[in-house]
Write an enzyme that holds these catalytic residues in place. Sequence first.
Site, PDB file in Angstrom:
ATOM      1  N   GLY A  83       0.827  -1.191   0.000  1.00 44.87           N
ATOM      2  CA  GLY A  83       0.000   0.000   0.000  1.00 44.87           C
ATOM      3  C   GLY A  83       0.862   1.241   0.000  1.00 44.87           C
ATOM      4  O   GLY A  83       2.092   1.171   0.015  1.00 44.87           O
ATOM      5  N   TYR A 154      -3.566   9.040   4.855  1.00 46.70           N
ATOM      6  CA  TYR A 154      -2.846   7.779   5.050  1.00 46.70           C
ATOM      7  C   TYR A 154      -3.224   7.136   6.399  1.00 46.70           C
ATOM      8  O   TYR A 154      -3.602   5.956   6.454  1.00 46.70           O
ATOM      9  CB  TYR A 154      -1.334   8.066   4.961  1.00 46.70           C
TER      10      TYR A 154
HETATM   11  P1  NAI Z   1       7.138   0.919   1.208  1.00 49.25           P
HETATM   12  O1  NAI Z   1       6.500   2.096   0.581  1.00 49.25           O
HETATM   13  O2  NAI Z   1       8.619   0.799   1.170  1.00 49.25           O
HETATM   14  O3  NAI Z   1       6.522  -0.426   0.616  1.00 49.25           O
HETATM   15  C1  NAI Z   1       5.172  -0.533   0.240  1.00 49.25           C
HETATM   16  C2  NAI Z   1       5.103  -1.515  -0.910  1.00 49.25           C
HETATM   17  O4  NAI Z   1       3.739  -1.659  -1.296  1.00 49.25           O
HETATM   18  C3  NAI Z   1       5.889  -1.042  -2.141  1.00 49.25           C
HETATM   19  O5  NAI Z   1       6.829  -2.025  -2.554  1.00 49.25           O
HETATM   20  C4  NAI Z   1       4.836  -0.781  -3.181  1.00 49.25           C
HETATM   21  O6  NAI Z   1       5.239  -1.109  -4.508  1.00 49.25           O
HETATM   22  C5  NAI Z   1       3.705  -1.705  -2.707  1.00 49.25           C
HETATM   23  N1  NAI Z   1       2.420  -1.205  -3.172  1.00 49.25           N
HETATM   24  C6  NAI Z   1       1.918   0.047  -3.060  1.00 49.25           C
HETATM   25  N2  NAI Z   1       0.731   0.133  -3.649  1.00 49.25           N
HETATM   26  C7  NAI Z   1       0.447  -1.094  -4.146  1.00 49.25           C
HETATM   27  C8  NAI Z   1      -0.637  -1.627  -4.880  1.00 49.25           C
HETATM   28  N3  NAI Z   1      -1.682  -0.870  -5.216  1.00 49.25           N
HETATM   29  N4  NAI Z   1      -0.576  -2.930  -5.242  1.00 49.25           N
HETATM   30  C9  NAI Z   1       0.495  -3.712  -4.922  1.00 49.25           C
HETATM   31  N5  NAI Z   1       1.560  -3.250  -4.224  1.00 49.25           N
HETATM   32  C10 NAI Z   1       1.545  -1.951  -3.848  1.00 49.25           C
HETATM   33  O7  NAI Z   1       6.622   0.911   2.722  1.00 49.25           O
HETATM   34  P2  NAI Z   1       7.227   0.148   3.974  1.00 49.25           P
HETATM   35  O8  NAI Z   1       7.974   1.099   4.795  1.00 49.25           O
HETATM   36  O9  NAI Z   1       7.881  -1.091   3.520  1.00 49.25           O
HETATM   37  O10 NAI Z   1       5.888  -0.208   4.765  1.00 49.25           O
HETATM   38  C11 NAI Z   1       5.195  -1.417   4.540  1.00 49.25           C
HETATM   39  C12 NAI Z   1       3.825  -1.315   5.198  1.00 49.25           C
HETATM   40  O11 NAI Z   1       3.964  -1.068   6.591  1.00 49.25           O
HETATM   41  C13 NAI Z   1       2.959  -0.188   4.641  1.00 49.25           C
HETATM   42  O12 NAI Z   1       1.618  -0.619   4.622  1.00 49.25           O
HETATM   43  C14 NAI Z   1       3.135   0.924   5.656  1.00 49.25           C
HETATM   44  O13 NAI Z   1       2.011   1.757   5.685  1.00 49.25           O
HETATM   45  C15 NAI Z   1       3.296   0.129   6.949  1.00 49.25           C
HETATM   46  N6  NAI Z   1       4.084   0.846   7.930  1.00 49.25           N
HETATM   47  C16 NAI Z   1       5.447   0.911   7.788  1.00 49.25           C
HETATM   48  C17 NAI Z   1       6.201   1.565   8.738  1.00 49.25           C
HETATM   49  C18 NAI Z   1       7.685   1.556   8.696  1.00 49.25           C
HETATM   50  O14 NAI Z   1       8.305   2.015   9.641  1.00 49.25           O
HETATM   51  N7  NAI Z   1       8.323   1.056   7.634  1.00 49.25           N
HETATM   52  C19 NAI Z   1       5.557   2.272   9.863  1.00 49.25           C
HETATM   53  C20 NAI Z   1       4.127   2.131   9.901  1.00 49.25           C
HETATM   54  C21 NAI Z   1       3.428   1.433   8.972  1.00 49.25           C
HETATM   55  C1  15L Z   2       4.742   5.234   8.735  1.00 53.15           C
HETATM   56  O1  15L Z   2       3.568   4.883   8.817  1.00 53.15           O
HETATM   57  C2  15L Z   2       5.476   5.233   7.459  1.00 53.15           C
HETATM   58  O2  15L Z   2       5.016   4.231   6.580  1.00 53.15           O
HETATM   59  C3  15L Z   2       6.979   5.083   7.654  1.00 53.15           C
HETATM   60  O3  15L Z   2       7.638   5.376   6.429  1.00 53.15           O
HETATM   61  C4  15L Z   2       7.489   6.012   8.755  1.00 53.15           C
HETATM   62  O4  15L Z   2       7.384   7.313   8.339  1.00 53.15           O
HETATM   63  C5  15L Z   2       6.709   5.781  10.036  1.00 53.15           C
HETATM   64  O5  15L Z   2       5.306   5.805   9.832  1.00 53.15           O
HETATM   65  C6  15L Z   2       7.025   6.792  11.158  1.00 53.15           C
HETATM   66  O6  15L Z   2       6.108   7.253  11.828  1.00 53.15           O
HETATM   67  O7  15L Z   2       8.206   7.054  11.363  1.00 53.15           O
END
Ligand code: NAI
Ligand code: 15L
Length: 285
Positions: A83, A154
């Site tokens: 997402g 978001y």
């Molecule tokens: P990211 O942006 O690096 O990865 C998200 C992935 O989802 C991407 O590879 C993208 O291509 C894929 N994607 C987006 N839209 C899509 C669609 N319509 N169909 C298929 N794939 C799609 O984000 P990250 O950091 O890896 O986060 C992963 C999940 O965890 C997200 O849902 C994010 O909201 C959540 N999250 C992450 C945090 C973090 O610290 N990394 C903190 C809070 C939540």
């Molecule tokens: C999120 O939800 C985002 O996906 C991640 O990229 C960070 O920004 C994280 O929150 C945060 O609060 O640091």
Amino acid sequence: MPAPRTILLTGAAGGLGTLMREALPAYGYALRLFDVRPIEDGDGGEDAGEGGGGRNIVTADLADKEALREAVRGVDAVVHLAGISLEAPFEKILRANIEGTYNLYEAVREEGVRRVVFASSNHAVGFTPRPATTPAEPGALIPVNTARRPDTYYGLSKGFGEDLASLYWDLHGIETVSIRIGSCFPEPTSVRMLSVWMSPADGARLLHAALTAEGVGHTVVYGSSANTRLWWDLSTARALGYEPQDDSEPYAPALIAAQGELDPANPDHAHLGGHFCTNPPIWPY
Ligand code: NAI
Ligand code: 15L
């Protein structure tokens, strides 16, 4: 519930997806990978093709219901990371995070999968005032049942995902652990992150607990390490069997020397969601 073995990991090409497809096979999981962005063969993460062993990477959008249905067919559980992970115009959030998560749950229902782990976010409650904790004076921690206060479209979509998970438990008996992830990156890079950081190793521990705990119904947990400067209550995560091993505190002296302590008068520092409440980072695609 028999221990899940074959997992569909959506968002597998992303930052967290890449970290988790490296970490989860050590727990014995075979992974099937799903993302709209291509994942190179041999990029890491062993895969669960038919009978195990073969590569099984699905490159498709969450809008593609047929692809989703095929992707969830035969897996024991889904870890849903795919997402938009930052702020974006409402129409884009609607398509990827709201409709996309609905499409995923419909595929799960149609194919009889019993467990989902949903990547929610601290930004579902981002406008919650941050606790005035210091290592010397730990304050009251934010509970999981605090009122939703999304800081962005978001964050709003993450609240929707949590409620959808609740509905699919009550209507269809599909269990979900919704993890309000803090910041899961290799290292904390800001003073705020000292409070909300989840090390990748703790992230894998929490996913494993969420995949294997019995009788979760729909459970909401915060996702972080056992940080000295923690802002929220980890008790619902610990009740799943999660035992965090890491603490951001060793990073504190250098980050505070470079950035200063959080300032309650600075609007960027006033809320749990930090700068998402004032000037959110925008999804670049
Ligand atoms: P990211 O942006 O690096 O990865 C998200 C992935 O989802 C991407 O590879 C993208 O291509 C894929 N994607 C987006 N839209 C899509 C669609 N319509 N169909 C298929 N794939 C799609 O984000 P990250 O950091 O890896 O986060 C992963 C999940 O965890 C997200 O849902 C994010 O909201 C959540 N999250 C992450 C945090 C973090 O610290 N990394 C903190 C809070 C939540
Ligand atoms: C999120 O939800 C985002 O996906 C991640 O990229 C960070 O920004 C994280 O929150 C945060 O609060 O640091």
